[in-house]
Design an enzyme around this catalytic site. Sequence first.
Site, PDB file in Angstrom:
ATOM      1  N   HIS A 143       2.290   4.512  -1.582  1.00  0.00           N
ATOM      2  CA  HIS A 143       1.088   5.055  -2.198  1.00  0.00           C
ATOM      3  C   HIS A 143       0.668   4.105  -3.319  1.00  0.00           C
ATOM      4  O   HIS A 143       1.518   3.506  -3.971  1.00  0.00           O
ATOM      5  CB  HIS A 143       1.430   6.441  -2.755  1.00  0.00           C
ATOM      6  CG  HIS A 143       0.262   7.213  -3.282  1.00  0.00           C
ATOM      7  ND1 HIS A 143      -0.943   7.285  -2.614  1.00  0.00           N
ATOM      8  CD2 HIS A 143       0.120   7.974  -4.400  1.00  0.00           C
ATOM      9  CE1 HIS A 143      -1.773   8.045  -3.329  1.00  0.00           C
ATOM     10  NE2 HIS A 143      -1.155   8.467  -4.409  1.00  0.00           N
TER      11      HIS A 143
ATOM     12  N   GLN B 124      -9.089  11.400  -2.827  1.00  0.00           N
ATOM     13  CA  GLN B 124      -9.199  10.607  -1.592  1.00  0.00           C
ATOM     14  C   GLN B 124      -9.230  11.490  -0.349  1.00  0.00           C
ATOM     15  O   GLN B 124      -9.561  11.027   0.735  1.00  0.00           O
ATOM     16  CB  GLN B 124      -8.042   9.628  -1.495  1.00  0.00           C
ATOM     17  CG  GLN B 124      -6.693  10.294  -1.289  1.00  0.00           C
ATOM     18  CD  GLN B 124      -5.530   9.328  -1.337  1.00  0.00           C
ATOM     19  OE1 GLN B 124      -5.058   8.966  -2.410  1.00  0.00           O
ATOM     20  NE2 GLN B 124      -5.071   8.912  -0.176  1.00  0.00           N
TER      21      GLN B 124
ATOM     22  N   CYS C 138      -5.788   5.419  -0.634  1.00  0.00           N
ATOM     23  CA  CYS C 138      -5.284   5.336  -2.013  1.00  0.00           C
ATOM     24  C   CYS C 138      -5.520   3.944  -2.600  1.00  0.00           C
ATOM     25  O   CYS C 138      -5.887   3.807  -3.768  1.00  0.00           O
ATOM     26  CB  CYS C 138      -3.802   5.670  -2.051  1.00  0.00           C
ATOM     27  SG  CYS C 138      -2.792   4.665  -0.951  1.00  0.00           S
TER      28      CYS C 138
END
Length: 457
Positions: free
Chosen positions: A401, A248, A254
Amino acid sequence: MESLNKHLFACLAIFCLVNVRSSNADIPAHCLYDSVVGTWRLHEGHRNGTNEIQCSESFDPQSTTVVELSYPNVAIDNYGNAGTWTLIYDQGFEVIVNGRSYFTFFSYEVNGDTVITHCDRTSVGWSHDVTSRNWACYYGEKDVALKPRMRKSNSFVIPKDAKHREDPDFVKRINEAQSSWKAKLYMEDDGKPMEEIVRKLGGAQARFTFPKPAPATYETKLRARKLPESFDWRNVSGVNYVSPVRNQESCGSCFAFASAAMMEARIRIKTNNEKQPVFSTQDIVSCTAYAQGCSGGFAYLIAGKYGMDYGLVEEDYNPYQGIDTACTTPKDAPRHYTAEYSYVGGYYGGSNEENMMLALVENGPVAVGFMVYPDFKQYSGGVYQYTGLSSRFNPFVIVNHAVLVVGYGVEAETGMKYWIVKNSWGDGWGLDGYFLIRRGTNEVGMESIAFEANPIP
Ligand SMILES: *[C@@H]1O[C@H](CO)[C@@H](O)[C@H](O)[C@H]1NC(C)=O
Ligand SMILES: *[C@@H]1O[C@H](CO)[C@@H](O)[C@H](O)[C@H]1NC(C)=O
């Protein structure tokens, strides 16, 4: 960090909604079940739109649906029709009742470093038939007014010129403190702007508290007991169903990578590897109002809602750049749709170890969110557990995340149970881009908010 790029003043017939989006943070609203359950009035505009409708602007409310939301996921409308609903993290909700879906974020304002959230009303969102026809804009208001929630913005203020430093002493302390996993230096990150590193780790977004996993029901436990002791979608009787690890880079995307990776793996599973599309994460970053580009978003709204309402396009139609750009996906790009989606367990906070294992083995990889503490960045192998340690050089930040769980297992020597997880930091990180993390203890929130979507191959 909190520089504002868009002030949307949506003036409605009855009152003015003020919806302020900040450019560097995920939306900072914070509303939990206790404030959201109750009676809502959903005021809708003309139901004559398509998915091209723009719902951030003013509209004329034409009809009102009254809906009673109760914990954890029952929605009943004013005619007595029962439907479902879920919180979407603490930031919005989706209600599905009487053949229509209603999704929006809660209303909030940012005033300096204070965030004022109105959990009793929403910003302007989208409604449509569950068949994706008859789109309208709508907003919701609760029948009882709640006190606005004020809190300090918890976006991290990182000085523009701050640089990240890889810290040998930090790595040494992690490795001395425990033997479950190994840390190492990632010298390629040394000297990079701190902002970039934080965005990669999860984005300088509003940090939310993860709900406790719902206890597994007796029936779920019985079914889970019949599962194999270990399972890995990268090697099911010698066959790999997981697409390659991606990177990424320094964009807080993410959620786009976890979403794309889930859809990619599930299409491979459903077609016995005959179809292997790789999806455009740049399209997700640049082309949808269901997320905030490089500033963050949620797998529920991407693999789930965006996949169903708009569909994902393949990588070639909008190759990844890792920055916020205008949407360049061609209008006629072929689209891959989502047939159904839900939090594992049926609602936000409804997942647990057992129903995640069942969803994983029966349907394919599941997306999860978790808290990234500073030690996680240094992971190089073994079964990760949070050490509580931090570096002397870099500020202590915890971010959220999103990643993809592709399997589970048990360590032969220690008997420790773990998840096998695909990350999106390139194949040079961790175990060829993957990590193992302790299973069964909701380590750093891993079992709180698992999510799955089923693509139509
Ligand atoms: C829907 O109806 C409204 C009100 O009559 C009108 O202003 C709008 O242009 C219509 N939209 C479409 C897509 O037909
Ligand atoms: C897949 O798993 C089997 C059985 O555990 C193992 O023998 C084999 O080496 C694995 N294949 C790959 C490609 O890792």
